[in-house]
Write a protein that holds these residues in place. Structure first.
Motif, PDB file in Angstrom:
ATOM      1  N   MET A  53      -5.813  -7.846  19.585  1.00 43.04           N
ATOM      2  CA  MET A  53      -5.352  -6.515  19.028  1.00 43.04           C
ATOM      3  C   MET A  53      -4.772  -5.441  19.873  1.00 43.04           C
ATOM      4  N   ALA A  54      -5.118  -5.348  21.071  1.00 46.29           N
ATOM      5  CA  ALA A  54      -4.528  -4.549  22.015  1.00 46.29           C
ATOM      6  C   ALA A  54      -3.091  -4.743  22.445  1.00 46.29           C
ATOM      7  N   LEU A  55      -2.750  -6.359  22.450  1.00 48.84           N
ATOM      8  CA  LEU A  55      -1.425  -6.523  22.678  1.00 48.84           C
ATOM      9  C   LEU A  55      -0.587  -6.381  21.335  1.00 48.84           C
ATOM     10  N   ASP A  56      -1.135  -6.706  20.109  1.00 52.77           N
ATOM     11  CA  ASP A  56      -0.585  -6.126  18.984  1.00 52.77           C
ATOM     12  C   ASP A  56       0.007  -4.824  18.929  1.00 52.77           C
ATOM     13  N   HIS A  57      -1.359  -3.818  19.387  1.00 51.57           N
ATOM     14  CA  HIS A  57      -1.059  -2.446  19.262  1.00 51.57           C
ATOM     15  C   HIS A  57       0.050  -1.850  20.317  1.00 51.57           C
ATOM     16  N   TRP A  58       0.023  -2.368  21.478  1.00 50.77           N
ATOM     17  CA  TRP A  58       1.010  -1.995  22.472  1.00 50.77           C
ATOM     18  C   TRP A  58       2.254  -2.605  22.470  1.00 50.77           C
ATOM     19  N   VAL A  96     -11.775  -1.297  30.175  1.00 51.38           N
ATOM     20  CA  VAL A  96     -10.975  -0.011  29.769  1.00 51.38           C
ATOM     21  C   VAL A  96      -9.545  -0.848  29.823  1.00 51.38           C
ATOM     22  N   LEU A  97      -8.899  -0.622  28.647  1.00 50.94           N
ATOM     23  CA  LEU A  97      -7.557  -1.170  28.304  1.00 50.94           C
ATOM     24  C   LEU A  97      -6.460   0.119  28.343  1.00 50.94           C
ATOM     25  N   GLY A  98      -5.575   0.268  28.986  1.00 50.13           N
ATOM     26  CA  GLY A  98      -4.483   1.177  28.788  1.00 50.13           C
ATOM     27  C   GLY A  98      -3.027   0.760  28.588  1.00 50.13           C
ATOM     28  N   PRO A  99      -2.013   1.662  28.188  1.00 51.04           N
ATOM     29  CA  PRO A  99      -0.684   1.212  27.687  1.00 51.04           C
ATOM     30  C   PRO A  99       0.141   0.819  28.949  1.00 51.04           C
ATOM     31  N   PRO A 100       1.045   0.049  28.821  1.00 49.38           N
ATOM     32  CA  PRO A 100       1.806  -0.587  29.839  1.00 49.38           C
ATOM     33  C   PRO A 100       2.298   0.613  30.844  1.00 49.38           C
ATOM     34  N   GLY A 101       2.484   0.604  31.914  1.00 56.99           N
ATOM     35  CA  GLY A 101       2.974   1.746  32.845  1.00 56.99           C
ATOM     36  C   GLY A 101       1.935   2.786  33.027  1.00 56.99           C
ATOM     37  N   THR A 102       0.588   2.594  32.805  1.00 53.94           N
ATOM     38  CA  THR A 102      -0.180   3.624  32.893  1.00 53.94           C
ATOM     39  C   THR A 102      -1.134   3.380  34.082  1.00 53.94           C
ATOM     40  N   GLY A 103      -0.947   2.474  35.000  1.00 58.27           N
ATOM     41  CA  GLY A 103      -1.734   2.124  35.996  1.00 58.27           C
ATOM     42  C   GLY A 103      -2.217   0.710  36.341  1.00 58.27           C
ATOM     43  N   GLY A 104      -1.858   0.159  37.430  1.00 64.07           N
ATOM     44  CA  GLY A 104      -2.380  -1.167  37.733  1.00 64.07           C
ATOM     45  C   GLY A 104      -1.573  -2.035  37.302  1.00 64.07           C
ATOM     46  N   ALA A 105      -0.281  -1.834  36.887  1.00 69.20           N
ATOM     47  CA  ALA A 105       0.632  -2.950  36.117  1.00 69.20           C
ATOM     48  C   ALA A 105       2.019  -2.851  36.562  1.00 69.20           C
ATOM     49  N   GLY A 106       2.058  -1.947  38.110  1.00 70.81           N
ATOM     50  CA  GLY A 106       3.301  -2.025  38.419  1.00 70.81           C
ATOM     51  C   GLY A 106       4.618  -1.381  37.776  1.00 70.81           C
ATOM     52  N   VAL A 162      -4.702   0.623  15.302  1.00 68.82           N
ATOM     53  CA  VAL A 162      -4.636  -0.645  16.103  1.00 68.82           C
ATOM     54  C   VAL A 162      -4.997  -1.773  14.956  1.00 68.82           C
ATOM     55  N   PRO A 163      -4.009  -2.700  14.955  1.00 68.26           N
ATOM     56  CA  PRO A 163      -4.159  -3.901  13.918  1.00 68.26           C
ATOM     57  C   PRO A 163      -5.433  -4.633  14.188  1.00 68.26           C
ATOM     58  N   TYR A 164      -5.996  -5.293  13.270  1.00 69.27           N
ATOM     59  CA  TYR A 164      -7.391  -6.004  13.335  1.00 69.27           C
ATOM     60  C   TYR A 164      -6.860  -7.536  13.498  1.00 69.27           C
ATOM     61  N   HIS A 165      -7.662  -8.124  14.220  1.00 71.16           N
ATOM     62  CA  HIS A 165      -7.567  -9.639  14.439  1.00 71.16           C
ATOM     63  C   HIS A 165      -9.130 -10.037  14.437  1.00 71.16           C
ATOM     64  N   ALA A 166      -9.706 -10.973  13.653  1.00 68.67           N
ATOM     65  CA  ALA A 166     -10.884 -11.713  13.994  1.00 68.67           C
ATOM     66  C   ALA A 166     -10.745 -12.850  14.708  1.00 68.67           C
ATOM     67  N   GLN A 167     -12.154 -13.337  15.054  1.00 67.38           N
ATOM     68  CA  GLN A 167     -12.173 -14.467  16.058  1.00 67.38           C
ATOM     69  C   GLN A 167     -11.944 -15.718  15.338  1.00 67.38           C
TER      70      GLN A 167
END
Length: 263
Positions: A101-106, A240-250, A47-52
């Motif tokens: 970070m999550a958006l950069d990762h996925w 809890v965050l999961g990849p696109p298409g793994t639930g709750g995102a249609g 996962v790439p890192y981003h500070a605030q």
């Protein structure tokens, strides 16, 4: 650090491994893969890192008061209109940094922090009252992440063992901790929670986090916090965050556009 208190081309999201845990990132510290995790093996996601703050190397001197956040030379990259706007928001962007970070990762993209903050306000995940801010409010934030970015997202309580299991299952978890977790060997805080960090891995001895307000070279990326120490800071809840298409995102698979909500 505050916490509750035009279209892009379609394509496969970056970082999706069919839900399987990834190996240690090349940016992970030596020893990241040692020991056996409570979930059956050590897991550290790439996962790439981003500070605030835009200048991650200045986090310690900003927190210590040696440098005003408005003096961050990269403030303009945040999307703020002025250094003063950036400085006000920068202390309240831990949750936004975790989302970046999550958006950069996925998805392979990290929208400007103030763009995301504005969308969170519109979604009810932040509530502004003059110079005060209530946020990040977990449930509307999770709703926003599912709707806007196509990720699976669920606000819930998690015991440490459940947290480790989620990470082993290929997910990332934003958890509520006390900001003093940046120095886990220090004295126990008087309360738990108040700050958000992103859990990116787990071993049998430690939880591995990206801390948006961690100190450079010490506790920012792939920081190993012993489980026993972690529980002194952890409020027992997170998103809890999961990849696109793994639930709750249609089942969304295309990269979402980056137009601000309400535009």
């Amino acid at each position: 650090m505050a916490e509750e208190q035009g279209g892009m081309p379609a394509g496969t999201p970056r970082g999706v491994r069919a839900g399987a845990p990834t190996g240690a990132s090349t940016g992970a510290p030596a020893g990241a893969q040692t020991g056996g995790a409570p979930t059956g093996g050590p897991v550290v996601h790439e996962v790439p890192y981003h500070a605030q703050w835009e200048s991650a190397e200045l986090v310690r001197v900003i927190i210590d008061g040696q440098v005003d956040a408005a003096e961050d030379p990269r403030w303009g990259q945040s999307g703020a209109a002025t250094p003063e706007e950036y400085a006000w928001w920068s202390w309240r962007l831990c949750g936004v940094a975790c989302l970046r970070m999550a958006l950069d990762h996925w998805w392979g993209l990290a929208p400007p922090a103030l763009t995301l903050a504005g969308e969170c306000v519109a979604a009810g995940a932040y509530v502004r009252d003059g110079e005060s801010l209530r946020g990040l409010i977990h449930t509307p934030f999770a709703d926003y992440v599912r709707r806007r970015w196509g990720l699976a997202a669920q606000a819930r309580e998690l015991a440490p063992a459940e947290l480790a299991a989620e990470v082993a299952g290929g997910r990332l978890v934003m958890v509520s901790v006390h900001p003093a977790i940046r120095e886990p060997a220090g004295p126990a805080p008087v309360r738990r929670g108040g700050h958000l960090v992103l859990v990116v891995g787990a071993t049998d001895t430690a939880v591995v986090i990206h801390n948006p307000s961690g100190f450079p070279g010490e506790s920012q990326s792939f920081a190993h916090v012993p489980w026993r120490s972690f529980e002194r800071f952890y409020a027992g809840r997170g998103i809890v965050l999961g990849p696109p298409g793994t639930g709750g995102a249609g089942g969304a698979r295309s990269v979402p556009d980056q137009q601000p909500v309400g535009s």
